[in-house]
Design an enzyme around this catalytic site. Sequence first.
Site, PDB file in Angstrom:
ATOM      1  N   LYS A  33       7.448  -2.876  10.864  1.00  0.00           N
ATOM      2  CA  LYS A  33       7.070  -3.403   9.409  1.00  0.00           C
ATOM      3  C   LYS A  33       7.994  -4.330   8.836  1.00  0.00           C
ATOM      4  O   LYS A  33       8.361  -4.089   7.670  1.00  0.00           O
ATOM      5  CB  LYS A  33       6.608  -1.951   8.709  1.00  0.00           C
ATOM      6  CG  LYS A  33       5.504  -1.085   9.118  1.00  0.00           C
ATOM      7  CD  LYS A  33       5.167  -0.292   7.817  1.00  0.00           C
ATOM      8  CE  LYS A  33       3.807   0.508   8.231  1.00  0.00           C
ATOM      9  NZ  LYS A  33       3.593   1.428   7.196  1.00  0.00           N
ATOM     10  N   LYS A  67      -7.839  -5.978   4.121  1.00  0.00           N
ATOM     11  CA  LYS A  67      -6.735  -6.113   3.141  1.00  0.00           C
ATOM     12  C   LYS A  67      -5.294  -6.370   3.603  1.00  0.00           C
ATOM     13  O   LYS A  67      -5.088  -6.106   4.797  1.00  0.00           O
ATOM     14  CB  LYS A  67      -6.834  -4.885   2.155  1.00  0.00           C
ATOM     15  CG  LYS A  67      -6.441  -3.538   2.872  1.00  0.00           C
ATOM     16  CD  LYS A  67      -6.525  -2.393   2.004  1.00  0.00           C
ATOM     17  CE  LYS A  67      -6.382  -1.154   2.705  1.00  0.00           C
ATOM     18  NZ  LYS A  67      -4.835  -1.202   3.073  1.00  0.00           N
ATOM     19  N   LYS A  96      -5.904   3.654   4.176  1.00  0.00           N
ATOM     20  CA  LYS A  96      -4.926   2.764   5.154  1.00  0.00           C
ATOM     21  C   LYS A  96      -3.749   2.204   4.603  1.00  0.00           C
ATOM     22  O   LYS A  96      -3.636   2.112   3.338  1.00  0.00           O
ATOM     23  CB  LYS A  96      -5.768   1.185   5.342  1.00  0.00           C
ATOM     24  CG  LYS A  96      -7.012   1.801   6.462  1.00  0.00           C
ATOM     25  CD  LYS A  96      -6.817   2.544   7.614  1.00  0.00           C
ATOM     26  CE  LYS A  96      -8.033   2.818   8.321  1.00  0.00           C
ATOM     27  NZ  LYS A  96      -9.068   3.927   8.009  1.00  0.00           N
ATOM     28  N   ASP A  97      -2.641   1.934   5.235  1.00  0.00           N
ATOM     29  CA  ASP A  97      -1.295   1.686   4.737  1.00  0.00           C
ATOM     30  C   ASP A  97      -1.339   0.425   3.731  1.00  0.00           C
ATOM     31  O   ASP A  97      -2.445  -0.448   4.026  1.00  0.00           O
ATOM     32  CB  ASP A  97      -0.453   1.363   5.974  1.00  0.00           C
ATOM     33  CG  ASP A  97       0.317   2.660   6.549  1.00  0.00           C
ATOM     34  OD1 ASP A  97      -0.024   3.693   6.262  1.00  0.00           O
ATOM     35  OD2 ASP A  97       0.947   2.370   7.706  1.00  0.00           O
ATOM     36  N   SER A  98      -0.563   0.345   2.813  1.00  0.00           N
ATOM     37  CA  SER A  98      -0.421  -0.973   2.031  1.00  0.00           C
ATOM     38  C   SER A  98       0.362  -2.123   2.714  1.00  0.00           C
ATOM     39  O   SER A  98       0.029  -3.238   2.675  1.00  0.00           O
ATOM     40  CB  SER A  98       0.348  -0.607   0.760  1.00  0.00           C
ATOM     41  OG  SER A  98       1.703  -0.036   1.021  1.00  0.00           O
TER      42      SER A  98
END
Length: 541
Positions: A33, A67, A96-98
């Site tokens: 990430k 997104k 879902k993850d940001s």
Amino acid sequence: MDCGSIRGIADEADCGISAFVNWELKPIGGALKCFPEDFVVKELPLPDTESGEEEDEKQFLRFRLKKRGLDTLEAVDALAAACHVPAHRFGFAGIKDSFAVTTQELTVPRSLITEAGLRKAAANLPGLRVGRVRRSRRPLVPGRLRGNRFILRVRGIQSSAEEVKAAVESLKTRGFINYVGMQRFGKGGVRSDLLGLAYLQGDYVRCVDILLRQHSGEKGSGRMPKWAEVYQRTNSAEAALRKLPEGSCWAERRLLRALRRRQDIEGGTAMPKWCDEEQTSPPKKRMRWGEVAREAFLALPRTIRALYAHSYVDRLWNLGATERRQMGLQPVQGDLMDDTTQPGTCRPVHLEKEEAAKASIFHLLLPRPGAGVSLPGHHVGQFMRSYLAYDGLDPEELTLEAPNTDDPVRLTGCMRHVLIRPEKLSWYLEPNVGIPETDWADQPGTKVSRAVNHFARARAKHDLDESKSLVLDFQLGPGQYATMAMREVMRRRPPKAPPRHVVFSDTEEEPESLHQSRERGKMEFVARTLCDFCERFPLLE
């Protein structure tokens, strides 16, 4: 690799995440990430069963949402505001993850907005794209999905190709512990599991306090965000809302709005001042703070309040999974297993001694406590009961208060596999690259930032000339976390130490294998979180 939304308020040990499947594996290291494009998630919907139905009978619009830099709740909130539709009318199967680029499906009633209106509303929203709009008969609800596909890039790999191959093969064949990921336990300065405990206990003053009097930043820093400082100093929801950045702190914003409504009704944040000359009538009776806190917290959407409660249960599940891993990787008497006579079901089966030798560890189940589930018949089940009892909770009667009704809502339990193997896993190594290319014109790769990623980016940049990047593509089922799969191959193992087990009294029985490891005797300590057990529970070393 810790989730950026919780870094600084909790680490993996705080959330019950401390064991590995393969303790002898040499980790590959690296940074996950570094950029949102390094973590791509594609939702896998259930097969379409609505073909052939009349279009007029389909009362919902179903669409694909892509997104970047937002979690699902933040994206839905922004989309709902642009569409002038209440946020709770949007349905989705998972959050879902940001800090990722994610694709998932949502639904909204056709009676509230047209397809043209939906596309127009989403056109100018940063970090959001809407596509593949069609009609559907059913709304989406949490858990109604087949799973997720993950395409991940791990930067800064210094390990050799042979070591990387061994690590990926271990993940593919031996799997990983199916821990609930870090992102479920907090965001910003809020510990979701502690908030969920306060909600289960009916302590709404503490619920509001956790949400609004938060801290942020690295551990050891007590600095609050500006809006929280304003609220602590003034107790004014209106003043705090003016300092709250637009598009952030989804739950906190809703709570402050509910408090502002009450403060508007009662005329401000402080009790009215009246002097002796004006004391002709008593002051207006106001709602007690505990009642105000309850009203404001219960104004949050039901799904969000349930997520907080489940976060507390999920932390207990993680602790139970760690305890179970210390019992080995073979089924034992008292375990709960898949019923293999009915494929596709997760009906628990209590193993007897002779059955345990024939069962597969990948069929091992551990319950998330709640209505409709039973706990294991060995000391892990006893541990989970003791943990809940310490907090004044009954595993059979976990209930949540709901607004506008006297009937509590029972928290539903479920069974969760302890070990998971990724499906359709493929991988390759490539030279380390710099800032990834992106087709998000409104959010180039250098703009999205999270505090947790500063170290990851710096390490990846430092190793740019010498290291490699590992790209993985695999699938996981609903509620399974790719970050926990990557933890198995990336994270360093702690030094070897005698197993540590949590007990709650001197009279509780332990497995025979633990008695042999009590050479130094018993140390009592009390803890609230796993890393703080020294403040809360008696522990044996």
